[in-house]
Scaffold this motif. Structure first.
Motif, PDB file in Angstrom:
ATOM      1  N   PRO A  99       0.770  -1.243  -0.090  1.00 48.30           N
ATOM      2  CA  PRO A  99       0.013  -0.077   0.060  1.00 48.30           C
ATOM      3  C   PRO A  99       0.988   1.290   0.060  1.00 48.30           C
ATOM      4  O   PRO A  99       1.071   2.238   0.875  1.00 48.30           O
ATOM      5  CB  PRO A  99      -0.726  -0.095   1.240  1.00 48.30           C
ATOM      6  CG  PRO A  99      -0.071  -0.826   2.225  1.00 48.30           C
ATOM      7  CD  PRO A  99       0.872  -1.882   1.270  1.00 48.30           C
ATOM      8  N   SER A 100       1.459   1.520  -0.992  1.00 47.43           N
ATOM      9  CA  SER A 100       2.328   2.872  -1.103  1.00 47.43           C
ATOM     10  C   SER A 100       2.276   3.319  -2.529  1.00 47.43           C
ATOM     11  O   SER A 100       2.397   2.930  -3.562  1.00 47.43           O
ATOM     12  CB  SER A 100       3.925   2.293  -0.935  1.00 47.43           C
ATOM     13  OG  SER A 100       4.824   3.423  -1.136  1.00 47.43           O
ATOM     14  N   PRO A 101       2.064   4.596  -2.515  1.00 42.54           N
ATOM     15  CA  PRO A 101       1.829   5.424  -3.968  1.00 42.54           C
ATOM     16  C   PRO A 101       3.061   5.585  -4.399  1.00 42.54           C
ATOM     17  O   PRO A 101       3.396   6.160  -5.520  1.00 42.54           O
ATOM     18  CB  PRO A 101       1.406   6.715  -3.365  1.00 42.54           C
ATOM     19  CG  PRO A 101       1.508   7.061  -1.998  1.00 42.54           C
ATOM     20  CD  PRO A 101       1.660   5.630  -1.295  1.00 42.54           C
ATOM     21  N   TRP A 102       4.450   5.466  -3.517  1.00 45.44           N
ATOM     22  CA  TRP A 102       5.721   5.871  -3.805  1.00 45.44           C
ATOM     23  C   TRP A 102       6.517   4.749  -4.891  1.00 45.44           C
ATOM     24  O   TRP A 102       6.876   4.924  -5.878  1.00 45.44           O
ATOM     25  CB  TRP A 102       6.537   6.227  -2.814  1.00 45.44           C
ATOM     26  CG  TRP A 102       5.715   7.152  -1.843  1.00 45.44           C
ATOM     27  CD1 TRP A 102       5.351   7.070  -0.598  1.00 45.44           C
ATOM     28  CD2 TRP A 102       5.696   8.616  -2.101  1.00 45.44           C
ATOM     29  NE1 TRP A 102       4.630   8.006  -0.199  1.00 45.44           N
ATOM     30  CE2 TRP A 102       4.706   9.006  -0.898  1.00 45.44           C
ATOM     31  CE3 TRP A 102       5.879   9.374  -3.152  1.00 45.44           C
ATOM     32  CZ2 TRP A 102       4.657  10.422  -0.855  1.00 45.44           C
ATOM     33  CZ3 TRP A 102       5.424  10.934  -3.066  1.00 45.44           C
ATOM     34  CH2 TRP A 102       4.713  11.370  -1.941  1.00 45.44           C
ATOM     35  N   LEU A 103       6.353   3.595  -4.271  1.00 41.31           N
ATOM     36  CA  LEU A 103       6.939   2.363  -4.843  1.00 41.31           C
ATOM     37  C   LEU A 103       5.908   1.271  -5.009  1.00 41.31           C
ATOM     38  O   LEU A 103       4.931   1.196  -4.171  1.00 41.31           O
ATOM     39  CB  LEU A 103       7.894   1.540  -3.956  1.00 41.31           C
ATOM     40  CG  LEU A 103       9.172   2.646  -3.499  1.00 41.31           C
ATOM     41  CD1 LEU A 103      10.185   2.028  -2.653  1.00 41.31           C
ATOM     42  CD2 LEU A 103       9.888   3.251  -4.685  1.00 41.31           C
ATOM     43  N   ARG A 104       6.119   0.376  -6.287  1.00 43.11           N
ATOM     44  CA  ARG A 104       5.213  -0.487  -6.551  1.00 43.11           C
ATOM     45  C   ARG A 104       5.900  -1.899  -6.695  1.00 43.11           C
ATOM     46  O   ARG A 104       6.636  -2.172  -7.446  1.00 43.11           O
ATOM     47  CB  ARG A 104       4.436  -0.297  -7.977  1.00 43.11           C
ATOM     48  CG  ARG A 104       3.504  -1.315  -8.367  1.00 43.11           C
ATOM     49  CD  ARG A 104       2.765  -0.590  -9.589  1.00 43.11           C
ATOM     50  NE  ARG A 104       1.986  -1.818 -10.216  1.00 43.11           N
ATOM     51  CZ  ARG A 104       0.726  -2.230  -9.961  1.00 43.11           C
ATOM     52  NH1 ARG A 104       0.332  -1.649  -8.794  1.00 43.11           N
ATOM     53  NH2 ARG A 104       0.333  -2.898 -10.452  1.00 43.11           N
ATOM     54  N   GLY A 105       5.513  -2.600  -5.536  1.00 38.50           N
ATOM     55  CA  GLY A 105       5.984  -4.052  -5.599  1.00 38.50           C
ATOM     56  C   GLY A 105       5.173  -5.023  -4.817  1.00 38.50           C
ATOM     57  O   GLY A 105       4.175  -4.523  -4.296  1.00 38.50           O
ATOM     58  N   LEU A 106       5.244  -6.321  -5.262  1.00 37.28           N
ATOM     59  CA  LEU A 106       4.492  -7.271  -4.734  1.00 37.28           C
ATOM     60  C   LEU A 106       4.428  -7.290  -3.182  1.00 37.28           C
ATOM     61  O   LEU A 106       5.460  -7.444  -2.669  1.00 37.28           O
ATOM     62  CB  LEU A 106       4.739  -8.559  -5.507  1.00 37.28           C
ATOM     63  CG  LEU A 106       4.432  -8.393  -6.874  1.00 37.28           C
ATOM     64  CD1 LEU A 106       5.167  -9.860  -7.568  1.00 37.28           C
ATOM     65  CD2 LEU A 106       3.155  -8.659  -7.472  1.00 37.28           C
ATOM     66  N   THR A 107       3.338  -7.948  -2.595  1.00 33.37           N
ATOM     67  CA  THR A 107       3.387  -8.423  -1.104  1.00 33.37           C
ATOM     68  C   THR A 107       3.957  -9.789  -0.973  1.00 33.37           C
ATOM     69  O   THR A 107       4.742 -10.045  -0.110  1.00 33.37           O
ATOM     70  CB  THR A 107       2.113  -8.111  -0.622  1.00 33.37           C
ATOM     71  OG1 THR A 107       1.366  -9.175  -1.148  1.00 33.37           O
ATOM     72  CG2 THR A 107       1.458  -6.949  -0.580  1.00 33.37           C
ATOM     73  N   GLU A 108       3.954 -10.477  -2.239  1.00 35.97           N
ATOM     74  CA  GLU A 108       4.456 -11.742  -2.161  1.00 35.97           C
ATOM     75  C   GLU A 108       4.414 -12.337  -3.536  1.00 35.97           C
ATOM     76  O   GLU A 108       3.546 -12.085  -4.502  1.00 35.97           O
ATOM     77  CB  GLU A 108       3.727 -12.857  -1.208  1.00 35.97           C
ATOM     78  CG  GLU A 108       2.029 -13.011  -1.311  1.00 35.97           C
ATOM     79  CD  GLU A 108       1.467 -14.142  -0.606  1.00 35.97           C
ATOM     80  OE1 GLU A 108       2.407 -14.539   0.560  1.00 35.97           O
ATOM     81  OE2 GLU A 108       0.376 -14.404  -0.668  1.00 35.97           O
ATOM     82  N   LEU A 109       5.336 -13.355  -3.912  1.00 35.27           N
ATOM     83  CA  LEU A 109       5.248 -14.098  -5.141  1.00 35.27           C
ATOM     84  C   LEU A 109       5.238 -15.477  -5.067  1.00 35.27           C
ATOM     85  O   LEU A 109       6.181 -16.005  -4.962  1.00 35.27           O
ATOM     86  CB  LEU A 109       6.454 -13.444  -6.341  1.00 35.27           C
ATOM     87  CG  LEU A 109       6.353 -14.035  -7.642  1.00 35.27           C
ATOM     88  CD1 LEU A 109       5.206 -13.553  -8.358  1.00 35.27           C
ATOM     89  CD2 LEU A 109       7.593 -13.647  -8.350  1.00 35.27           C
ATOM     90  N   PRO A 110       4.174 -16.168  -4.733  1.00 37.24           N
ATOM     91  CA  PRO A 110       4.230 -17.476  -4.311  1.00 37.24           C
ATOM     92  C   PRO A 110       4.560 -18.513  -5.797  1.00 37.24           C
ATOM     93  O   PRO A 110       3.721 -18.189  -6.771  1.00 37.24           O
ATOM     94  CB  PRO A 110       2.725 -17.899  -4.050  1.00 37.24           C
ATOM     95  CG  PRO A 110       2.206 -16.549  -3.697  1.00 37.24           C
ATOM     96  CD  PRO A 110       2.643 -15.498  -4.725  1.00 37.24           C
TER      97      PRO A 110
END
Length: 405
Positions: A382-393
Motif C-alpha cells: 500500500p504505497s503510492p511511492w513504490l510499486r512492489g508485490l506483497t508476495e510472489l508464491p
C-alpha cells in the motif's frame, strides 16, 4: 489548488494505478492536484514532456524543500517527513555546485567498486537464499528472496556486516511505506549509518563508506550519513521490487516464456519492460516552485510542491501510444529520474547487476518454476511511492542445496 484533488493513497495504487493515472490525466491534464496524508496539497506531474521540463530546470523547480509554502501546517509526527524532509543535509535537498560535488563523491565511491566482486557477492548471496528454500518445492520469491537480496549485497558493498541486513530491511520498508512506523525506521537507519561511519573512521577498509570518508571535498559525517541513508533506501527497495516485478512478468506473460526454459537474452528485455510498464519507483517527492509559473495548463504558486509521476510519464499516450509492443532496448523512461538529481549512473549499474544476477540465479537453480496462485490474485504493497508485490508464491521441483559451492 482544485477542490477535487485526488488523494495520493488508497487501494487503487495497489490494484490498477495505470487506470488511475489515465483518469487523472483525463480529468486534469498533465498536472493533477493531489492530497497527501492529512489533506496536504501537492501537484502530481503526469506528462512526459512536463516531467522533463520540471526535472530539467532546477532553478524554477528547485530541490530545496525550504521553499515549501505548507511547512506551517505540517505536524512534527507527519508520517511522510522521512520522504519529504526539512533541513536534511542530504544530497536530495542540496542544490547548485554543492550538489554536483556530492553527486561526484557518491559516483566515485560507487564506481571504484570492482564489478566482478559485486557480481560474485550477488551470486553468493542469491545462492544462499535459494539454498534455504530449494528443497521445499514452494516459496515466496518476494519475502524469502527479492526482499533480502539487494540489502545483503549493498551492506557488503558499503561496509556493513551481513548480520546488519535484516534490521536494515525492516527499517527501510517502514520508512519508505510512510505509515506509522516510518519515523522509527528512519531513526534505526540513521543510527546504523552513524555506527558504520565511526567504525570506518577508526579502521578504513575497501568499501564505499571508507571511500566517501576519504573524499577531499570536506564533507561532514552528518552529510555522509545522510547520503548513505539515501543510497541505501534508493538502492534496496526499488531493486528488490525490480526483481519481483520482473519475475512476475516472466511468469505471467507469454512473451517471456523462453526465459523460463533456458533462454537468457530476454531477461534484460523483461527488466527493461518493467522499467517502462511497472516501474518500482512510481512517484517521487519532489520539487518546489521558486516562483509563480504555469505548467501543463495549471497555475503553480511559488512554494508549491510538485511530485514526479515517473510511471504516469512513462505511459503518457502523447509519447507512447497504448499497445502490446515490447519496448526493446529503448531506455528513454523516467525510472531513474532525469536531470542533475537523477540516479547516478554507477548506482544504476549496481542495481542492474544485483537485479539481473538475482533473476538469473532463480532461473538457473529452479528451472521449472511456475506461479503457485492465479496471477490476478497477486497484490501490491500500500504505497503510492513504490510499486512492489506483497508476495510472489511459486512452485518448482525440489532440488538439493549447493551448500556454499
Amino acid at each position: 489548488m482544485s477542490t477535487d484533488a485526488v488523494p495520493l493513497s488508497g487501494p487503487r495504487f495497489q490494484t490498477d494505478p495505470a487506470r488511475l493515472y489515465r483518469e487523472m490525466r483525463t480529468q486534469h491534464g498533465a498536472v493533477t492536484p493531489v492530497e497527501l496524508d492529512g489533506g496536504v496539497p501537492a501537484w502530481l506531474v503526469l506528462g512526459y514532456r512536463e516531467l522533463h521540463q520540471v526535472t530539467g530546470d532546477p532553478v524554477l523547480f528547485s530541490r530545496d524543500s525550504e521553499l515549501w509554502n505548507q511547512w506551517d501546517t505540517i505536524p512534527g509526527d507527519w508520517p511522510l517527513l522521512p520522504m519529504i524532509g526539512r533541513k536534511q543535509p542530504s544530497i536530495l535537498y542540496t542544490v547548485g555546485e554543492r550538489h554536483r560535488e556530492r553527486a561526484a563523491m557518491i559516483s566515485n565511491a560507487l564506481e571504484a567498486s570492482d564489478p566482478t566482486r559485486l557480481r560474485r557477492h550477488a551470486e553468493r548471496f542469491a545462492d544462499e537464499l535459494i539454498d534455504a528454500l530449494c528443497a521445499e518445492g514452494t516459496a515466496d520469491l518476494v519475502g524469502q528472496y527479492a526482499m533480502l537480496l539487494p540489502v545483503r549485497v549493498l551492506a557488503r558493498l558499503y561496509g556493513f556486516s551481513d548480520e546488519d541486513g535484516p534490521g536494515l530491511v525492516t527499517a527501510l520498508n517502514d520508512m519508505i511505506d510512510g505509515r506509522e512506523r516510518a519515523l522509527a525506521g528512519q531513526s534505526h537507519l540513521a543510527s546504523s549509518m552513524g555506527e558504520l561511519l565511526a567504525a570506518r573512521r577508526a579502521a578504513p577498509a575497501d568499501d564505499v563508506v571508507s571511500r566517501m570518508l576519504a573524499d577531499p571535498g570536506g564533507f561532514t559525517d552528518e552529510e555522509i550519513a545522510q547520503d548513505l541513508m539515501v543510497m541505501m533506501a534508493a538502492g534496496h527497495q526499488p531493486t528488490a521490487d525490480w526483481i519481483g516485478n520482473s519475475l512476475r512478468l516472466m511468469l505471467t506473460d507469454g512473451r517471456f516464456a523462453a526465459s523460463l526454459f533456458g533462454g537468457r537474452n530476454s531477461v534484460a528485455e523483461a527488466m527493461n519492460e518493467v522499467l517502462w510498464e511497472d516501474t518500482p519507483t512510481q512517484n517521487v517527492a519532489g520539487r518546489w516552485a521558486s516562483r509563480d509559473t504555469h505548467l501543463g495548463g495549471q497555475h503553480i504558486r511559488a512554494g508549491d510542491l510538485l511530485l514526479l509521476g515517473l510511471q504516469a510519464a512513462n505511459s503518457d499516450p502523447q509519447v507512447r501510444p497504448v499497445g502490446n509492443e515490447l519496448t526493446g532496448g529503448n531506455s528513454a523512461h523516467f525510472s531513474f529520474g532525469h536531470g542533475e538529481h537523477r540516479c547516478p549512473f554507477p548506482a544504476q549499474e549496481v542495481a542492474e547487476v544485483i537485479a539481473r544476477t538475482g533473476i538469473e540465479v532463480v532461473l538457473d537453480r529452479l528451472p521449472d518454476i511456475d506461479l503457485d496462485v492465479p496471477a490476478e490474485s497477486l497484490t501490491r504493497r500500500p504505497s503510492p511511492w513504490l510499486r512492489g508485490l506483497t508476495e510472489l508464491p511459486v512452485r518448482f521441483t525440489p532440488t538439493p542445496a549447493l551448500g556454499g559451492n
